[in-house]
Design an enzyme around this catalytic site. Structure first.
Site, PDB file in Angstrom:
ATOM      1  N   ALA A   1       0.846  -1.194   0.000  1.00  0.00           N
ATOM      2  CA  ALA A   1       0.000   0.000   0.000  1.00  0.00           C
ATOM      3  C   ALA A   1       0.880   1.241   0.000  1.00  0.00           C
ATOM      4  CB  ALA A   1      -0.898   0.008   1.239  1.00  0.00           C
TER       5      ALA A   1
ATOM      6  N   GLU B   1       7.034  -2.069  -3.798  1.00  0.00           N
ATOM      7  CA  GLU B   1       7.059  -2.803  -2.529  1.00  0.00           C
ATOM      8  C   GLU B   1       7.278  -4.297  -2.702  1.00  0.00           C
ATOM      9  OE1 GLU B   1       4.020  -1.856   0.273  1.00  0.00           O
ATOM     10  OE2 GLU B   1       4.630   0.248   0.364  1.00  0.00           O
TER      11      GLU B   1
ATOM     12  N   PRO C   1     -13.036   7.510   9.889  1.00  0.00           N
ATOM     13  CA  PRO C   1     -13.792   8.738   9.613  1.00  0.00           C
ATOM     14  C   PRO C   1     -14.122   9.566  10.856  1.00  0.00           C
ATOM     15  CG  PRO C   1     -15.176   6.786   9.362  1.00  0.00           C
ATOM     16  CD  PRO C   1     -13.770   6.291   9.552  1.00  0.00           C
TER      17      PRO C   1
ATOM     18  N   GLU D   1      -8.976  10.114   5.602  1.00  0.00           N
ATOM     19  CA  GLU D   1      -8.197   9.147   4.821  1.00  0.00           C
ATOM     20  C   GLU D   1      -9.106   8.132   4.124  1.00  0.00           C
ATOM     21  OE1 GLU D   1      -4.394   6.142   5.193  1.00  0.00           O
ATOM     22  OE2 GLU D   1      -5.943   6.018   6.708  1.00  0.00           O
TER      23      GLU D   1
ATOM     24  N   GLU E   1      13.410   4.733   0.988  1.00  0.00           N
ATOM     25  CA  GLU E   1      14.561   4.532   1.877  1.00  0.00           C
ATOM     26  C   GLU E   1      14.165   4.408   3.339  1.00  0.00           C
ATOM     27  OE1 GLU E   1      17.536   7.501   1.329  1.00  0.00           O
ATOM     28  OE2 GLU E   1      18.234   6.648  -0.561  1.00  0.00           O
TER      29      GLU E   1
ATOM     30  N   GLU F   1      11.489   2.965   4.400  1.00  0.00           N
ATOM     31  CA  GLU F   1      10.456   1.931   4.461  1.00  0.00           C
ATOM     32  C   GLU F   1      11.133   0.560   4.386  1.00  0.00           C
ATOM     33  OE1 GLU F   1       6.051   1.918   2.551  1.00  0.00           O
ATOM     34  OE2 GLU F   1       7.666   1.969   1.093  1.00  0.00           O
TER      35      GLU F   1
HETATM   36 MG   LIG Z   1       3.780   1.427   1.910  1.00  0.00          MG
END
Ligand SMILES: [Mg+2]
Length: 176
Positions: free
Chosen positions: A73, A93, A111, A116, A135, A137
């Site tokens: 994600a 990823e 909410p 988001e 970098e 992550e």
């Molecule tokens: Mg991610």
């Protein structure tokens, strides 16, 4: 129903979110205060390999102080459309690419205090690409059989909401 914005106090503007304290007028003419985290939106992808296994990523999540197993994600870049973002995040990823991404709906994660929204996709016909995580992550790939992934949603091994939502939607639609 609606609530009308009367005034906004921006408390913090960071790289990924903005925290505001908004004064609002309710429909009963009473005023109230809403503390809101404004977020650019994100995508999450369930990658399904040809053998029926799915690709998850394990990451340390600092706000909760533990590792989580999640679907890949990432946040939307400015003006980025969700499908392009999903293709980009999938490859960055997991190191897999796909031109077969199917939209599975969108969810609001929290909410009560944030706008988001996460757009959900299922990716099939995966081909090898280039893994290139950010970098900051650090993540580890975990390939899990689909039946196992479903049971992990029930036994508490998977507790990430977007991941549970995607696996359950895909299972209910017969994709896994
Ligand atoms: Mg991610």
């Amino acid at each position: 129903m609606s609530e009308k914005l009367l005034s906004r106090q921006e408390i913090f503007r960071g790289k990924i979110l903005t925290l505001c304290v908004d004064e609002v007028l309710l429909e009963n003419n009473k005023k109230s205060v809403r503390e809101v985290v404004y977020h650019p939106g994100a995508v999450a992808i369930l990658p399904i390999l040809n053998d029926g296994c799915i690709i998850l990523v394990k990451q340390f999540r600092y706000p909760i102080g533990r590792e989580l197993l999640e679907v890949p994600a990432g946040k939307l870049d400015r003006n980025e459309d969700p499908l392009s973002c999903a293709k980009r995040e999938l490859e960055e990823e997991t190191g897999y690419k796909s031109e077969s991404l199917e939209y599975f709906g969108s969810i609001y994660t929290t909410p009560g205090f944030s706008n988001e929204q996460i757009h959900l996709y299922v990716a099939t016909n995966l081909t090898k690409g280039h893994q290139n995580p950010d970098e900051d992550e650090l993540l580890y790939i975990s390939v899990v059989h689909q039946e196992k992934a479903i049971s992990m949603c029930f036994n508490g091994e998977i507790v990430d909401a977007k991941t549970i939502a995607l696996i359950m939607l895909a299972h209910k639609k017969g994709v896994i």
